[in-house]
Design an enzyme around this catalytic site. Structure first.
Site, PDB file in Angstrom:
ATOM      1  CE1 TYR A  72      -3.273  -2.829   0.331  1.00 52.91           C
ATOM      2  CE2 TYR A  72      -3.503  -2.368   2.665  1.00 52.91           C
ATOM      3  CZ  TYR A  72      -3.849  -3.096   1.556  1.00 52.91           C
ATOM      4  OH  TYR A  72      -4.798  -4.087   1.656  1.00 52.91           O
ATOM      5  CG  LEU A 122     -17.693  -0.087   5.086  1.00 52.84           C
ATOM      6  CD1 LEU A 122     -17.124   1.248   5.551  1.00 52.84           C
ATOM      7  CD2 LEU A 122     -19.017  -0.372   5.786  1.00 52.84           C
ATOM      8  N   GLY A 179     -15.688  -1.399  -0.552  1.00 54.09           N
ATOM      9  CA  GLY A 179     -14.366  -1.052  -1.081  1.00 54.09           C
ATOM     10  C   GLY A 179     -14.382   0.165  -1.986  1.00 54.09           C
ATOM     11  CG  PHE A 180     -11.360   0.542  -4.886  1.00 50.30           C
ATOM     12  CD1 PHE A 180     -10.577   1.568  -4.360  1.00 50.30           C
ATOM     13  CD2 PHE A 180     -10.789  -0.729  -4.993  1.00 50.30           C
ATOM     14  CE1 PHE A 180      -9.261   1.346  -3.971  1.00 50.30           C
ATOM     15  CE2 PHE A 180      -9.475  -0.957  -4.607  1.00 50.30           C
ATOM     16  CZ  PHE A 180      -8.710   0.080  -4.089  1.00 50.30           C
ATOM     17  N   PRO A 232     -18.370   1.886  -2.763  1.00 43.10           N
ATOM     18  CG  PRO A 232     -17.771   3.688  -1.389  1.00 43.10           C
ATOM     19  CD  PRO A 232     -17.612   3.147  -2.797  1.00 43.10           C
ATOM     20  CG  LEU A 233     -21.927  -2.173   0.643  1.00 37.99           C
ATOM     21  CD1 LEU A 233     -22.223  -2.630   2.066  1.00 37.99           C
ATOM     22  CD2 LEU A 233     -22.235  -3.275  -0.365  1.00 37.99           C
TER      23      LEU A 233
END
Ligand SMILES: NC(=O)c1ccc[n+]([C@@H]2O[C@H](COP(=O)([O-])OP(=O)(O)OC[C@H]3O[C@@H](n4cnc5c(N)ncnc54)[C@H](OP(=O)(O)O)[C@@H]3O)[C@@H](O)[C@H]2O)c1
Length: 297
Positions: free
Chosen positions: A70, A222, A224-225, A227-228
């Protein structure tokens, strides 16, 4: 009604003295972005990143998920600067088997040289003599678990464990077959795969790991890239006076006692919101309403 407790209570990784509060923190969002290169370079606001880590730990988070790829290196360096000397009970989980291309790509890195270098990069940048938990990430497909033997790199990681550089080993992005293959070689303390309200391929696996006392740590809890986003989720959240992300995390916590969440955020405000999700009570009716989300287009 399942009673939720502060930070979701705790879970002890099997065969270890590591007892983790079930709400942890995923550090991937602390790195920056450079055009199309995601998780790349320093963050826009290093002070904010430092505050997120310090407030998380001060609030009881004792499980941080990271990787030296990262940034690369950036996230671990921020963690060290913000938190070292580390609290005794803090468990930092990292992962290996990926290196970054100059274009920001995520490249499999399974050779002995690459795995050994990755362990030493993590040790140096985190400022530790030994790594608490190292997840071997399978890379037959970068996006999802795909069959293929992980024996060779796992044996190399096990050798590094025997040298005292790694305390415990976990797996990421893996199939059931790969988990079984790995468990015949070394004890596996946790599995980290993609799972959330909308992405439930691992439902059966979570229950099986729970029976064996192994932690399941969903990445992208949630979304990730991406979001939900779901009307059902927003409706439930509005009814509960909570945010959709809080409901998504509370749902994961009630899903199974071996689920440990590591939501990622670069914002102190979101961190607070995420930590508070652990005391959100979800009734059976609410849980039933949320079950439908996985079937939405
Ligand atoms: N093993 C693997 O292959 C793998 C892959 C990916 C990730 N991971 C690990 O899993 C951790 C979690 O995954 P992730 O960080 O990619 O995704 P995530 O936790 O599903 O979602 C992070 C996204 O949600 C936003 N967010 C967080 N809290 C929020 C809130 N309360 N309200 C609104 N938005 C919120 C964040 O933006 P803000 O910064 O604006 O809050 C960010 O855009 C990572 O940090 C990493 O440690 C592992």
């Amino acid at each position: 009604m399942i009673e939720q407790t502060h930070l979701g209570g705790n879970f002890t990784l099997p065969g270890t003295a590591m007892t983790l509060n079930r709400v942890g923190y995923g550090a991937m969002q602390l790195a920056g972005r450079d055009g199309n290169k995601l998780v790349w370079g320093p963050p826009r606001d290093v002070e904010a990143a430092t505050s997120v880590l310090r407030e998380g730990v001060a609030s009881g988070v004792n499980h941080i998920d990271t990787a030296d790829f990262y940034g690369p290196h950036v996230t671990n360096q921020i963690i060290r600067k913000a938190l070292s000397p580390y609290p005794d009970d803090l468990v930092i989980v990292t992962k290996v088997s990926v290196r970054r291309g100059e274009d920001g790509s995520w490249i499999p890195a399974f050779s002995r040289e690459e795995l050994t270098a990755a362990i030493h990069d993590n040790l140096r940048n985190l400022g530790r003599d030994a790594l608490d938990v190292v997840n071997l990430r399978s890379m037959f497909s970068i996006h999802e678990p795909k069959e293929g033997s992980i024996e060779a790199p796992l044996r190399i990681l096990a050798e590094l464990q025997q040298k005292g550089l790694v305390r415990h080993i976990g797996l990421s992005n893996v199939t059931r077959t790969q988990i079984a293959e790995a468990r015949a070689i070394v004890p596996i303390v946790c599995v980290q795969n993609h799972y959330n309200l909308a992405h439930r391929a691992d439902d059966g696996l979570i229950d099986d790991l729970a029976r064996d006392g192994i932690a399941y740590v969903p990445f992208f809890p949630l979304g990730g890239f991406n979001p939900l986003q779901s009307t059902k989720l927003s409706d439930v959240a509005a009814r509960l006076g909570a945010t959709p992300m809080q409901v998504a995390l509370a749902w994961l916590l009630q899903r199974s006692p071996n689920v440990l969440v590591i939501p990622g955020t670069s914002s102190v405000e979101h961190l607070r919101e995420n930590l508070e999700s652990s005391t959100l009570q979800l009734s059976p009716e609410v849980i039933a309403a949320l079950e439908g989300i996985a079937g939405e287009a």
